[in-house]
Design a protein around this motif. Structure first.
Motif, PDB file in Angstrom:
ATOM      1  N   GLY A  18       0.556   6.564  -5.915  1.00 52.65           N
ATOM      2  CA  GLY A  18       1.277   7.746  -5.470  1.00 52.65           C
ATOM      3  C   GLY A  18       2.652   7.852  -6.083  1.00 52.65           C
ATOM      4  N   PRO A  19       3.226   9.049  -5.994  1.00 53.16           N
ATOM      5  CA  PRO A  19       4.589   9.247  -6.495  1.00 53.16           C
ATOM      6  C   PRO A  19       5.603   8.598  -5.565  1.00 53.16           C
ATOM      7  N   HIS A  20       6.725   8.207  -6.128  1.00 52.19           N
ATOM      8  CA  HIS A  20       7.804   7.628  -5.333  1.00 52.19           C
ATOM      9  C   HIS A  20       8.174   8.588  -4.202  1.00 52.19           C
ATOM     10  N   GLY A  21       8.294   8.057  -3.019  1.00 54.25           N
ATOM     11  CA  GLY A  21       8.685   8.884  -1.879  1.00 54.25           C
ATOM     12  C   GLY A  21       8.227   8.262  -0.576  1.00 54.25           C
ATOM     13  N   ALA A  34      -3.776  -6.232  -1.745  1.00 50.88           N
ATOM     14  CA  ALA A  34      -3.862  -4.841  -2.192  1.00 50.88           C
ATOM     15  C   ALA A  34      -2.817  -4.625  -3.293  1.00 50.88           C
ATOM     16  N   THR A  35      -2.926  -3.522  -4.001  1.00 48.29           N
ATOM     17  CA  THR A  35      -1.978  -3.214  -5.068  1.00 48.29           C
ATOM     18  C   THR A  35      -1.434  -1.803  -4.889  1.00 48.29           C
ATOM     19  N   LEU A  36      -0.141  -1.667  -5.075  1.00 49.70           N
ATOM     20  CA  LEU A  36       0.522  -0.369  -5.049  1.00 49.70           C
ATOM     21  C   LEU A  36       0.905   0.010  -6.470  1.00 49.70           C
ATOM     22  N   LEU A  37       0.507   1.194  -6.907  1.00 50.00           N
ATOM     23  CA  LEU A  37       0.943   1.744  -8.188  1.00 50.00           C
ATOM     24  C   LEU A  37       1.857   2.913  -7.868  1.00 50.00           C
ATOM     25  N   GLU A  38       3.143   2.721  -8.084  1.00 47.68           N
ATOM     26  CA  GLU A  38       4.145   3.745  -7.804  1.00 47.68           C
ATOM     27  C   GLU A  38       4.445   4.517  -9.080  1.00 47.68           C
ATOM     28  N   ILE A  39       4.443   5.823  -8.983  1.00 51.31           N
ATOM     29  CA  ILE A  39       4.791   6.682 -10.115  1.00 51.31           C
ATOM     30  C   ILE A  39       6.174   7.255  -9.831  1.00 51.31           C
ATOM     31  N   PHE A  49       9.834  -0.225  -2.683  1.00 54.94           N
ATOM     32  CA  PHE A  49       8.382  -0.419  -2.559  1.00 54.94           C
ATOM     33  C   PHE A  49       7.940  -1.736  -3.203  1.00 54.94           C
ATOM     34  N   TRP A  50       8.652  -2.182  -4.226  1.00 52.32           N
ATOM     35  CA  TRP A  50       8.373  -3.504  -4.803  1.00 52.32           C
ATOM     36  C   TRP A  50       8.672  -4.570  -3.754  1.00 52.32           C
ATOM     37  N   LEU A  51       9.784  -4.427  -3.041  1.00 58.34           N
ATOM     38  CA  LEU A  51      10.144  -5.394  -2.000  1.00 58.34           C
ATOM     39  C   LEU A  51       9.141  -5.366  -0.851  1.00 58.34           C
ATOM     40  N   MET A  52       8.683  -4.177  -0.486  1.00 60.23           N
ATOM     41  CA  MET A  52       7.686  -4.055   0.579  1.00 60.23           C
ATOM     42  C   MET A  52       6.394  -4.762   0.175  1.00 60.23           C
ATOM     43  N   ALA A  53       5.936  -4.514  -1.042  1.00 61.58           N
ATOM     44  CA  ALA A  53       4.704  -5.143  -1.518  1.00 61.58           C
ATOM     45  C   ALA A  53       4.835  -6.664  -1.504  1.00 61.58           C
ATOM     46  N   ALA A  54       5.958  -7.163  -1.992  1.00 61.50           N
ATOM     47  CA  ALA A  54       6.182  -8.612  -2.008  1.00 61.50           C
ATOM     48  C   ALA A  54       6.174  -9.183  -0.587  1.00 61.50           C
ATOM     49  N   ALA A  55       6.750  -8.462   0.349  1.00 61.76           N
ATOM     50  CA  ALA A  55       6.842  -8.940   1.732  1.00 61.76           C
ATOM     51  C   ALA A  55       5.477  -9.069   2.403  1.00 61.76           C
ATOM     52  N   TYR A  60       2.223  -5.063  -7.053  1.00 64.55           N
ATOM     53  CA  TYR A  60       3.022  -3.859  -7.294  1.00 64.55           C
ATOM     54  C   TYR A  60       3.076  -3.578  -8.793  1.00 64.55           C
ATOM     55  N   GLN A  61       2.853  -2.344  -9.130  1.00 68.06           N
ATOM     56  CA  GLN A  61       3.012  -1.874 -10.511  1.00 68.06           C
ATOM     57  C   GLN A  61       3.782  -0.562 -10.438  1.00 68.06           C
ATOM     58  N   VAL A  62       4.536  -0.260 -11.470  1.00 62.54           N
ATOM     59  CA  VAL A  62       5.250   1.007 -11.514  1.00 62.54           C
ATOM     60  C   VAL A  62       4.952   1.686 -12.840  1.00 62.54           C
ATOM     61  N   HIS A  63       4.733   2.972 -12.775  1.00 62.30           N
ATOM     62  CA  HIS A  63       4.581   3.798 -13.976  1.00 62.30           C
ATOM     63  C   HIS A  63       5.777   4.734 -13.991  1.00 62.30           C
ATOM     64  N   THR A  64       6.601   4.630 -15.020  1.00 63.44           N
ATOM     65  CA  THR A  64       7.763   5.501 -15.109  1.00 63.44           C
ATOM     66  C   THR A  64       7.487   6.628 -16.094  1.00 63.44           C
ATOM     67  N   SER A  65       8.095   7.736 -15.814  1.00 65.43           N
ATOM     68  CA  SER A  65       7.962   8.896 -16.685  1.00 65.43           C
ATOM     69  C   SER A  65       9.348   9.452 -16.949  1.00 65.43           C
ATOM     70  N   ARG A  66       9.421  10.394 -17.812  1.00 63.03           N
ATOM     71  CA  ARG A  66      10.706  11.036 -18.072  1.00 63.03           C
ATOM     72  C   ARG A  66      10.593  12.504 -17.705  1.00 63.03           C
TER      73      ARG A  66
END
Length: 76
Positions: A18-21, A34-39, A49-55, A60-66
């Motif tokens: 899902g998108p950041h939010g 489980a794995t979270l992919l944050e866009i 959300f990285w801290l939440m996943a670690a806890a 956790y993976q992140v996909h960044t865009s411009r």
């Protein structure tokens, strides 16, 4: 969905994308492993959300865009 239904849905999740939010906040109910992919936009260096996943022992993976500005459209 009721809160109980949201929790139940996340407890059965293997991957959440899902998108950041705030909508990603229910990931706190996901099971370990489980794995979270944050866009998110690369201009938003937020680690919540990285801290939440670690806890909770999740991945956790992140996909960044411009931001792209089209000639006839507002920034998206």
């Amino acid at each position: 969905l009721t809160l109980a239904e949201q929790v139940s849905t996340m407890q059965g999740a293997k991957v959440v994308v899902g998108p950041h939010g705030a909508g990603l906040s229910n990931f706190m109910f996901a099971p370990p492993g489980a794995t979270l992919l944050e866009i998110r936009n690369s201009e938003q260096p937020v680690e919540c959300f990285w801290l939440m996943a670690a806890a909770i022992g999740a991945g956790y993976q992140v996909h960044t865009s411009r931001t792209v500005v089209h000639k006839h459209h507002a920034p998206i």
